[in-house]
Write a protein that holds these residues in place. Structure first.
Motif: not given
Length: 270
Positions: A74, A77, A80-81
């Motif tokens: 997570r 992720e 990346r955001t």
């Protein structure tokens, strides 16, 4: 009054302890056993198990061989955001990359993070030394061009709080042994519009950085370059500083265009 902490206070303390478990995972200690996490947490076995299971369910921890735990997917992720949505990263990365290409030196993009400065983007020059400064690394506020140029633009109340808490470190960094000399040093950096340091984190490396602001002129971070001193002789540093400040202006314009989602200055400084 009962003398017992409120339910809200207990919940906040519990949440802080749970999230604090993530701080133990580093590049030198990437995997931790359940027993080691229990010892570190200072909580009961059942409470720490509950913390671990909650972090696992959120994808922040993942089990690995030998009954150990590592940081979970997570986080990738979320990173990346951040790369796509963080105003400093989104607005500052293109100018930072152009700056690195134009100068031939390592480009750095940094963010103010509490009492530290975190690198959120880097464009290493060919042959740049290992460990120079890269995404995810943190440094203190009192050393290095990328940090000092941010420090110089903090509001007075935050500077007073920092000076009160870190007076010895500030003096050791050559920023001033008393409040007036500290203010004078930072004023000189503000007046110059950039900061130049030499060998403050790595011998033989020069750093040049300029501040990044949001649309309301709150300081968010810095942009700059790092290079071996031999590759950036004194005669070239004025031009390099101009290029760094131009990159900062471009980044600030891009950050301002992202309003109303542009970042607010860090409040937990001092």
């Amino acid at each position: 009054m009962t003398g017992f902490p409120s339910e809200d206070a207990r919940s906040a303390s519990s949440l802080e302890k749970m999230l604090g478990l993530l701080d133990v995972f580093t590049t030198t200690a990437p995997a931790w056993s359940t027993e080691a996490l229990i010892r570190h947490s200072g909580t009961s076995r059942s409470t720490c198990y509950r913390y671990i299971k909650a972090l696992q369910a959120a994808g922040l921890l993942t089990p690995v061989a030998g009954g150990a735990w590592m940081l979970g997917p997570r986080i990738i992720e979320l990173d990346r955001t951040m790369r796509h949505c963080d105003p400093v990263t989104a607005g500052g990365a293109p100018p930072m990359q152009r700056l690195a290409a134009e100068t031939g030196h390592t480009g750095l993009l940094c963010l103010l993070f509490s009492d530290t400065v975190m690198c959120v983007g880097d464009a290493p020059a060919p042959g740049a030394p290992e460990g120079l400064f890269s995404r995810g690394m943190r440094r203190p506020l009192f050393a290095g061009a990328a940090s000092k140029v941010i420090l110089a633009h903090l509001p007075p109340h935050q500077l007073r709080a920092l000076f009160g808490r870190h007076r010895a470190a500030i003096a050791a960094a050559g920023l001033g042994a008393d409040w007036e000399s500290f203010r004078a040093t930072l004023r000189a950096i503000r007046d110059a519009g950039h900061c130049v340091t030499q060998s403050e984190f790595m011998p033989g490396i020069i750093g040049i950085a300029a501040p990044l602001f949001n649309a309301d002129r709150g300081v968010l971070g810095s942009i700059g370059i790092a290079a071996p001193i031999a590759n950036a002789p004194a005669a070239t540093r004025g031009l390099l500083a101009e290029r760094v400040m131009q990159a900062a202006r471009e980044a600030c314009d891009a950050i301002a265009e992202q309003q109303p989602v542009a970042a607010l200055p860090a409040r937990a400084v001092g």
